[in-house]
Enzyme design. Structure first.
Site, short mmCIF file in Angstrom:
data_model
loop_
_atom_site.label_atom_id
_atom_site.label_comp_id
_atom_site.label_asym_id
_atom_site.label_seq_id
_atom_site.Cartn_x
_atom_site.Cartn_y
_atom_site.Cartn_z
N LYS A 57 0.87 -1.18 0.00
CA LYS A 57 0.00 0.00 0.00
C LYS A 57 0.90 1.23 0.00
O LYS A 57 1.63 1.47 0.96
CB LYS A 57 -0.91 -0.01 1.23
CG LYS A 57 -1.87 1.14 1.25
CD LYS A 57 -2.85 1.00 2.40
CE LYS A 57 -3.93 2.06 2.32
NZ LYS A 57 -3.40 3.42 2.28
N ARG A 73 -3.36 9.19 -5.52
CA ARG A 73 -4.14 8.29 -6.37
C ARG A 73 -4.49 8.96 -7.69
O ARG A 73 -4.98 10.08 -7.68
CB ARG A 73 -5.42 7.88 -5.65
CG ARG A 73 -6.25 6.89 -6.44
CD ARG A 73 -7.41 6.37 -5.61
NE ARG A 73 -8.11 5.33 -6.33
CZ ARG A 73 -8.94 4.46 -5.74
NH1 ARG A 73 -9.15 4.53 -4.44
NH2 ARG A 73 -9.55 3.54 -6.45
P1 ATP Z 1 -10.09 5.94 1.02
O1 ATP Z 1 -9.38 6.32 -0.25
O2 ATP Z 1 -10.27 4.47 1.18
O3 ATP Z 1 -11.32 6.74 1.28
P2 ATP Z 1 -7.93 7.14 2.38
O4 ATP Z 1 -7.82 8.14 1.30
O5 ATP Z 1 -7.87 7.60 3.78
O6 ATP Z 1 -9.24 6.29 2.24
P3 ATP Z 1 -6.59 4.78 2.84
O7 ATP Z 1 -7.73 4.34 3.64
O8 ATP Z 1 -5.30 4.94 3.57
O9 ATP Z 1 -6.83 6.10 2.07
O10 ATP Z 1 -6.38 3.72 1.66
C1 ATP Z 1 -7.02 3.67 0.44
C2 ATP Z 1 -6.10 4.29 -0.63
O11 ATP Z 1 -4.87 3.57 -0.74
C3 ATP Z 1 -6.63 4.19 -2.02
O12 ATP Z 1 -7.58 5.20 -2.27
C4 ATP Z 1 -5.38 4.36 -2.88
O13 ATP Z 1 -5.16 5.72 -3.11
C5 ATP Z 1 -4.26 3.90 -1.98
N1 ATP Z 1 -3.47 2.73 -2.42
C6 ATP Z 1 -2.16 2.57 -2.18
N2 ATP Z 1 -1.69 1.42 -2.66
C7 ATP Z 1 -2.74 0.79 -3.24
C8 ATP Z 1 -2.88 -0.46 -3.90
N3 ATP Z 1 -1.87 -1.31 -4.05
N4 ATP Z 1 -4.12 -0.78 -4.34
C9 ATP Z 1 -5.16 0.06 -4.19
N5 ATP Z 1 -5.08 1.26 -3.58
C10 ATP Z 1 -3.87 1.63 -3.10
#
Ligand code: ATP
Length: 571
Positions: free
Chosen positions: A250, A255
Site C-alpha cells: 500500500k 491516487r
Molecule cells: P479511502 O481512499 O479508502 O477513502 P484514504 O484516502 O484515507 O481512504 P486509505 O484508507 O489509507 O486512504 O487507503 C485507500 C487508498 O490507498 C486508495 O484510495 C489508494 O489511493 C491507496 N493505495 C495505495 N496502494 C494501493 C494499492 N496497491 N491498491 C489500491 N489502492 C492503493
C-alpha cells in the site's frame, strides 16, 4: 419548466429533514421534466453546472455579487453590505432586496430552467479580458428577471453555497422512484453513475430510456468513481473473509486515474479533478502506451534513489511546488504504481475478476515510469504477514489484500479490497470528517477566536452527517488563525439541514471542510449521533486535528458504517 418551480422545490426541501419525504418530492419533480431539463436540474440540485472534472469555476466573488444586487435593486452598495453582515448569506440578501426593490427593468420575462442553467454556464465559461463586466452583466440579467426566491438560489449557486444538503444517494433513489415508485432501478442507475461520475448525464439518459440504463457504457475521459477499500484488523481475519488473495504494497502517494485516447491523456485525482498540469511526466509516458484507448489507475509517488526511499504524497507535492515540476521530476523521479486496469480498446474490464485484470495489467506494465504495484499471492495468513513485514521494512503504510474474484467495485467500499495498515491497534488511526461547527477559544486561545471544531462523518444510508467528535487539540497557531478566518466566512445561522446532532457548537458552518482526525479509540457517548442507537452514538476519544484533506469531497469522508466496524474491531 419554469425555474420558479425549482426554487420553490429547493425552498421546501431546505425545510424538511425526512429523507423519504425529500425523495418523494424529487421523484414527483423528475416526472414533470424532459430529459434535457432533468440533466440541468440534477446539476443544480448538486449545486453545480457540470461535474467537477470539467474544472469550471464561476469566478464570481462576494463583492461582485453585492455590486450586482445593488445595481439590480437600486439599493446602495452600503445597504447591501450591511444587510449581508446581518444575514450572513448573500442569497438571502438578494431575496430580501428584490422583494423590496426600488426599480424594476422594463423588459421582464419568466425564467425557465434551461435559461437559468445556460446563463450560469456562460458565466462560468467566460474568461479573459473584460470577463468581469460580462459575468456581472449576465448575473444582472438573471437577477433582473428573478422572483425573490429564484434570486436566493441563483446567488447561492454562483457563490458555490447551495446548502440544500442533498447527497447523491437521495438523487439516485428519487430517479428510480420517478419511474417505478420504488428503489428497484437504483442499482442500475448507481452503476451508470459509478461508471461516468456524471449524475446529470445519468438522469438525462435514464429519463430518455429507463431500460437503456442497464447497458450504460464506460467512456474515455469520463472518470469512474474510485473503488474503495474496507479494513480488517488482522491477516487471519482477511483470510477468513476472502480466502486466498492477492496482496500488494500500500503506497502512500497520490491516487490517479489515467485516461488515454489517441495522443490525448487526462489524469483524474481521488476526487476526480483534472491533474495533468501537475504531472506532465506521467502524461508523457501514458501517451506512448501502445493502445488507442485505455483507462488505468495507480498511486503516484516520488522516489529518492540516493536514499532508496519513497516520498509521501505530502512530500511529493511539496517538492513539486517548491522546486518546480521539471526540476523535482529530474532529481526525484515520480513513479506511478499501477494497481488496476478498467478499460482497454473499447472493452469494459470492470466486471472481470481481479485475477484476470491483474494478468492484463502485468502484460502492459511496467512501461517507462508507470510501474506496477508489488504483488504476491497469499494462501495463508502467514503469507500476508510476511508481505506486511516487508512493506514495513520499506517504510510503506501497509498492504492491500484483494479478492481475486471480485470485479472493480467502482464507487463502492467493499471487501474486494481490504487495507491493513501499521496503525491499526497500535499507534494512531485516523478518520476523515467534515467540519459542521466551531467553538470560540477561551484563555490563551481567545485571541484567535477559535477553540475547536465539531466534526461529523457521513451516514450514506440516511444521506446525512452525524457528529463524532469535538476536536480541541492538534492545531498550530497558524492553523487556528486559518480556521478562524475560513470558518467565519462559511458561518450559518442554524445547523446544516442534513445534520443529525445533539451537541451544539458556538457557531454552525456549511459542511465544506474535510479534516483528518487522529484518536485513541472509539467509545459510546450520549453527546454524539454517529450510528445513534439506544440513546448513544459513537465518539472519538482524545481526538486531535491532523490536517486538512483537500483531496476529498464532503461525501468522500469516513462513513458511520465504517466507524461502527472500527468500533467492533477495537473491541
Ligand atoms: P479511502 O481512499 O479508502 O477513502 P484514504 O484516502 O484515507 O481512504 P486509505 O484508507 O489509507 O486512504 O487507503 C485507500 C487508498 O490507498 C486508495 O484510495 C489508494 O489511493 C491507496 N493505495 C495505495 N496502494 C494501493 C494499492 N496497491 N491498491 C489500491 N489502492 C492503493
Amino acid at each position: 419548466m419554469e425555474f420558479k418551480s425549482v426554487a420553490e422545490l429547493f425552498n421546501k426541501v431546505e425545510r424538511i429533514s425526512s429523507r423519504l419525504e425529500i425523495t418523494s418530492l424529487l421523484a414527483d419533480f423528475y416526472k414533470k421534466l424532459n430529459p434535457e431539463e432533468a440533466r440541468e436540474f440534477t446539476y443544480l440540485l448538486q449545486g453545480k453546472i457540470l461535474p467537477d472534472y470539467y474544472g469550471y469555476d464561476f469566478g464570481v466573488g462576494e463583492k461582485m455579487v453585492e455590486a450586482t444586487i445593488a445595481f439590480v435593486t437600486g439599493y446602495s452598495a452600503k445597504d447591501v453590505e450591511s444587510l449581508f453582515k446581518k444575514l450572513g448569506d448573500l442569497g438571502l440578501v438578494a431575496e430580501e432586496l428584490i422583494k423590496k426593490r426600488k426599480q424594476r427593468a422594463l423588459l421582464f420575462k419568466k425564467l425557465s430552467i434551461t435559461e437559468v442553467y445556460s446563463t450560469l454556464k456562460k458565466i462560468a465559461e467566460i474568461s479573459g479580458e473584460g470577463s468581469v463586466t460580462l459575468k456581472q452583466r449576465y448575473l444582472g440579467e438573471l437577477l433582473n428577471n428573478s422572483s425573490p426566491l429564484e434570486a436566493r438560489y441563483i446567488v447561492r449557486i454562483v457563490l458555490d453555497r447551495m446548502r440544500i444538503g442533498i447527497g447523491d444517494p437521495t438523487i439516485l433513489d428519487a430517479l428510480s422512484w420517478s419511474k417505478v415508485g420504488g428503489k428497484e432501478l437504483r442499482p442500475y442507475i448507481e452503476r451508470a453513475y459509478n461508471l461516468c461520475s456524471d449524475l446529470g448525464l445519468v438522469a438525462e439518459s435514464f429519463l430518455k430510456n429507463p431500460e437503456s440504463i442497464r447497458e450504460f457504457r464506460i467512456e474515455v475521459f469520463k472518470p469512474l468513481r474510485p473503488a474503495l477499500a474496507e479494513r480488517l484488523p488482522s491477516a487471519e481475519e482477511i483470510i477468513k473473509k476472502i480466502g486466498p488473495c492477492g496482496v500488494e504494497y500500500k503506497y502512500d502517494g497520490f491516487r490517479m486515474q489515467i485516461h488515454k485516447k489517441g495522443r490525448e491523456v487526462r489524469i483524474f485525482s481521488r476526487r476526480l479533478e483534472r491533474m495533468e498540469h501537475m504531472f506532465p511526466d506521467v502524461v508523457e509516458s501514458a501517451r506512448e502506451l501502445p493502445f488507442e484507448e485505455i483507462i488505468f489507475e495507480g498511486e503516484a509517488l516520488a522516489f529518492n534513489e540516493k536514499e532508496n526511499r519513497f516520498y509521501s504524497f505530502q512530500e511529493t507535492m511539496h517538492r513539486r511546488r517548491k522546486y518546480g515540476i521539471k526540476e523535482a521530476s529530474k532529481t526525484w523521479p515520480l513513479y506511478v504504481y499501477v494497481f488496476d486496469v478498467m478499460f482497454k480498446e473499447g472493452e469494459d474490464l470492470t466486471l472481470k475478476p481481479f485475477k484476470e485484470r491483474r494478468k492484463i495489467l502485468e502484460g502492459i506494465f511496467p512501461f517507462k515510469n508507470l510501474k506496477r504495484t508489488h504483488f504476491k499471492l497469499a494462501n495463508t495468513a502467514q503469507d500476508i504477514v510476511n508481505m506486511f513485514n516487508e512493506a514495513m521494512e520499506k517504510n510503506l503504510e501497509g498492504i492491500m489484500a484483494k479478492d481475486l474474484n471480485a470485479p472493480y467495485t467502482a464507487g463502492k467500499r467493499e471487501f474486494a479490497w481490504i487495507k491493513l495498515k501499521k496503525s491499526y491497534g497500535k499507534e494512531m488511526d485516523t478518520i476523515d470528517g467534515v467540519v459542521v461547527g466551531y467553538y470560540l477559544g477561551t484563555g490563551a486561545r481567545a485571541r484567535f477566536k477559535f477553540g475547536g471544531l465539531l466534526v461529523a462523518v457521513y451516514n450514506e444510508d440516511m444521506d446525512r452527517f452525524e457528529t463524532i467528535a469535538k476536536v480541541g487539540s492538534g492545531f498550530t497557531e497558524e492553523e487556528m488563525k486559518w480556521f478562524s478566518e475560513k470558518l467565519n466566512e462559511i458561518k450559518m445561522e442554524g445547523p446544516p439541514n442534513n445534520l443529525f446532532y445533539i451537541m451544539k457548537p458556538d457557531f454552525w458552518v456549511e459542511p465544506k471542510l474535510v479534516v483528518e482526525i487522529a484518536y485513541d479509540n472509539i467509545t459510546l457517548s450520549s453527546q454524539h449521533t454517529c450510528g445513534f442507537r439506544n440513546g448513544k452514538g459513537y465518539a472519538l476519544r482524545f481526538p486531535r486535528f491532523v490536517r486538512l484533506r483537500t483531496d476529498k469531497g464532503v461525501y468522500d469522508i469516513t462513513t458511520s458504517r465504517e466507524i461502527k466496524e472500527m468500533y467492533e474491531m477495537g473491541k
